[in-house]
Structure formats: structure tokens, C-alpha cells
Design a protein around this motif. Structure first.
Motif, PDB file in Angstrom:
ATOM      1  N   VAL A 165      10.913   5.290   1.327  1.00  0.00           N
ATOM      2  CA  VAL A 165       9.807   5.495   2.265  1.00  0.00           C
ATOM      3  C   VAL A 165       8.643   6.205   1.575  1.00  0.00           C
ATOM      4  CG1 VAL A 165       9.136   6.748   4.367  1.00  0.00           C
ATOM      5  CG2 VAL A 165      11.232   5.379   4.338  1.00  0.00           C
ATOM      6  N   VAL A 166       8.930   7.228   0.781  1.00  0.00           N
ATOM      7  CA  VAL A 166       7.869   7.936   0.055  1.00  0.00           C
ATOM      8  C   VAL A 166       7.174   6.987  -0.916  1.00  0.00           C
ATOM      9  CG1 VAL A 166       7.411   9.769  -1.641  1.00  0.00           C
ATOM     10  CG2 VAL A 166       8.903  10.212   0.332  1.00  0.00           C
ATOM     11  N   LEU A 167       7.957   6.237  -1.670  1.00  0.00           N
ATOM     12  CA  LEU A 167       7.379   5.325  -2.669  1.00  0.00           C
ATOM     13  C   LEU A 167       6.508   4.251  -2.029  1.00  0.00           C
ATOM     14  CD1 LEU A 167      10.514   4.932  -4.947  1.00  0.00           C
ATOM     15  CD2 LEU A 167       8.405   6.173  -5.510  1.00  0.00           C
ATOM     16  N   VAL A 168       6.965   3.706  -0.921  1.00  0.00           N
ATOM     17  CA  VAL A 168       6.210   2.654  -0.234  1.00  0.00           C
ATOM     18  C   VAL A 168       4.949   3.236   0.409  1.00  0.00           C
ATOM     19  CG1 VAL A 168       6.288   1.047   1.715  1.00  0.00           C
ATOM     20  CG2 VAL A 168       8.183   1.129   0.095  1.00  0.00           C
ATOM     21  N   ALA A 169       5.069   4.391   1.035  1.00  0.00           N
ATOM     22  CA  ALA A 169       3.914   4.994   1.714  1.00  0.00           C
ATOM     23  C   ALA A 169       2.798   5.338   0.730  1.00  0.00           C
ATOM     24  CB  ALA A 169       4.346   6.243   2.472  1.00  0.00           C
ATOM     25  N   ILE A 170       3.175   5.797  -0.466  1.00  0.00           N
ATOM     26  CA  ILE A 170       2.183   6.201  -1.463  1.00  0.00           C
ATOM     27  C   ILE A 170       1.867   5.056  -2.425  1.00  0.00           C
ATOM     28  CG2 ILE A 170       1.613   7.981  -3.197  1.00  0.00           C
ATOM     29  CD1 ILE A 170       1.951   8.976  -0.248  1.00  0.00           C
ATOM     30  N   ASP A 171       2.607   3.949  -2.319  1.00  0.00           N
ATOM     31  CA  ASP A 171       2.403   2.766  -3.158  1.00  0.00           C
ATOM     32  C   ASP A 171       2.466   3.135  -4.646  1.00  0.00           C
ATOM     33  OD1 ASP A 171       2.083   0.067  -3.658  1.00  0.00           O
ATOM     34  OD2 ASP A 171      -0.101   0.116  -3.501  1.00  0.00           O
ATOM     35  N   VAL A 172       3.558   3.802  -5.011  1.00  0.00           N
ATOM     36  CA  VAL A 172       3.728   4.287  -6.377  1.00  0.00           C
ATOM     37  C   VAL A 172       3.804   3.119  -7.351  1.00  0.00           C
ATOM     38  CG1 VAL A 172       5.286   5.563  -7.913  1.00  0.00           C
ATOM     39  CG2 VAL A 172       4.782   6.440  -5.620  1.00  0.00           C
ATOM     40  N   ASP A 173       3.043   3.244  -8.434  1.00  0.00           N
ATOM     41  CA  ASP A 173       2.951   2.189  -9.440  1.00  0.00           C
ATOM     42  C   ASP A 173       4.194   2.097 -10.312  1.00  0.00           C
ATOM     43  OD1 ASP A 173       0.288   1.539  -8.745  1.00  0.00           O
ATOM     44  OD2 ASP A 173      -0.484   3.151 -10.019  1.00  0.00           O
ATOM     45  N   ILE A 174       4.414   0.907 -10.838  1.00  0.00           N
ATOM     46  CA  ILE A 174       5.406   0.691 -11.883  1.00  0.00           C
ATOM     47  C   ILE A 174       4.792   1.252 -13.165  1.00  0.00           C
ATOM     48  CG2 ILE A 174       6.706  -1.055 -13.176  1.00  0.00           C
ATOM     49  CD1 ILE A 174       7.420  -0.922 -10.169  1.00  0.00           C
ATOM     50  N   PRO A 175       5.563   1.990 -13.980  1.00  0.00           N
ATOM     51  CA  PRO A 175       4.980   2.546 -15.208  1.00  0.00           C
ATOM     52  C   PRO A 175       4.342   1.488 -16.097  1.00  0.00           C
ATOM     53  CG  PRO A 175       7.113   3.515 -14.786  1.00  0.00           C
ATOM     54  CD  PRO A 175       6.934   2.407 -13.777  1.00  0.00           C
ATOM     55  N   ASP A 176       3.323   1.907 -16.806  1.00  0.00           N
ATOM     56  CA  ASP A 176       2.615   1.068 -17.772  1.00  0.00           C
ATOM     57  C   ASP A 176       2.041  -0.202 -17.159  1.00  0.00           C
ATOM     58  OD1 ASP A 176       3.294   2.925 -19.779  1.00  0.00           O
ATOM     59  OD2 ASP A 176       5.249   1.955 -20.046  1.00  0.00           O
ATOM     60  N   GLY A 177       1.745  -0.157 -15.862  1.00  0.00           N
ATOM     61  CA  GLY A 177       1.126  -1.306 -15.211  1.00  0.00           C
ATOM     62  C   GLY A 177       2.026  -2.509 -15.118  1.00  0.00           C
TER      63      GLY A 177
END
Length: 184
Positions: A165-177
Motif C-alpha cells: 500500500v505504501v509503495l503503490v500510494a507513493i508510486d515508488v520507482d524501480i531502481p535505476d529507472g
């Protein structure tokens, strides 16, 4: 692009830097990533989440193979890109079938041969998708895994649901694009 940027190392307080180094060190070095990079904004939360998450992954009665299976089901359910990215790389290392992971990733019915994997998949799916656990699945799980392992497993699923839920809400990027591994 993530909605909240991680704190740059040179802008961290000493407590944030200490925690960053501790968290990153236990997860591959460098800087804290994923939800931990966000939680560093509240050092006490980051410290407790790191300890709890580490315990759940490595200190419970649930074998690592089954932990990773449960996490993949949760990540797929929530389309948590970073969570999938961070855990799919362990599939073969922990003894899961890459075909099983790919079936979960692509929303296909998985072919599961091992009974413990079948029940873990069922529990994680019921809790993540249906938001409940049926008596029949619970009873099968206790008979196969034991009551303590079922409790540990359900707690693991709850923790990784929070992470998703945290990752989706903040739309956390995959490292190195990196490319997003999950479609919607």
C-alpha cells in the motif's frame, strides 16, 4: 516517478544516516530503498519496520520459499512494482518455480505441485483478493503447516500488504529507472 523523493545522504540527520546504513547494509548496501527510503523521514518508524520486516522474512517458522511466495501474491494483487522487483529475484534462490512466479505475475492460474505452496498461495490469495480467509482454507493450512506457522504466515501477509500500500500510494520507482515488471 515517485511522489516523494528519498532523502539525499548529505541531507540526513545523524539518526537517519545511522538507520540508512543499517537498513541498506542488511539489504545490499548503498542507500535504503523502497518503503524504507520513505520511512527514514520518521526514524523510529524506519527502525521498527526494519526490525519487524527482517524478523518476518528470516525469524519465523515460515520457510523462506513460502515467505517469498506469499510476498509475490501480495505484490501482484496490489500491482506493487517495487515489491515485485525486490522479491522476484529470489524465486530460484529459495526454490520456487520460475513458472509459478510468472503465472502469478501474468494473472494465469498457476500449476503448483507442492502442497505447502498450494496452501500458502490459497491463503495469500484469499486474504489479498477476497479480504477474508475461509474456514476450509484455514483448517487445511493448520492441518498441513500447524497453527503457529499459519499465524506467522498471516502476519507476513499483513506486513507485506502494508508495504504494498505504501509503495503503490507513493508510486515508488524501480531502481535505476528499470522497467515496471507488472502490468495493471
Amino acid at each position: 516517478m515517485a511522489r516523494i523523493d528519498p532523502i539525499p545522504l548529505d541531507a540526513m540527520t545523524p539518526d537517519q544516516r545511522r538507520l540508512n546504513d543499517e537498513i541498506a547494509g542488511s539489504r545490499g548496501g548503498g542507500t535504503a530503498k523502497g518503503p524504507f527510503a520513505l520511512w527514514l523521514r520518521t526514524p523510529e518508524l524506519a527502525e521498527k519496520a526494519n526490525a519487524f520486516g527482517s524478523y518476518l522474512r528470516h525469524g519465523t517458522s515460515v520457510p523462506q520459499r513460502l515467505v517469498e511466495l506469499a510476498v509475490l501474491v501480495v505484490a501482484r494483487t496490489y500491482t506493487a512494482q517495487y515489491e515485485w522487483y525486490a522479491h522476484a529475484k529470489y524465486v530460484e534462490e529459495v526454490g520456487l518455480s520460475p513458472a509459478l512466479a510468472e503465472a502469478i505475475r501474468t494473472h494465469q492460474p498457476p500449476v503448483i505441485e507442492k502442497e505447502d505452496e498450494k496452501i500458502v498461495h490459497a491463503i495469500a490469495t484469499e486474504l489479498s483478493v477476497e479480504r477474508r480467509l475461509s474456514d476450509a482454507t484455514y483448517d487445511r493450512a493448520v492441518a498441513l503447516l500447524g497453527e503457529q506457522t499459519v499465524l506467522d504466515l498471516v502476519t507476513i501477509i499483513g506486513f507485506y500488504t502494508m508495504v504494498a500500500v505504501v509503495l503503490v500510494a507513493i508510486d515508488v520507482d524501480i531502481p535505476d529507472g528499470g522497467a515496471r515488471p507488472l502490468d495493471n
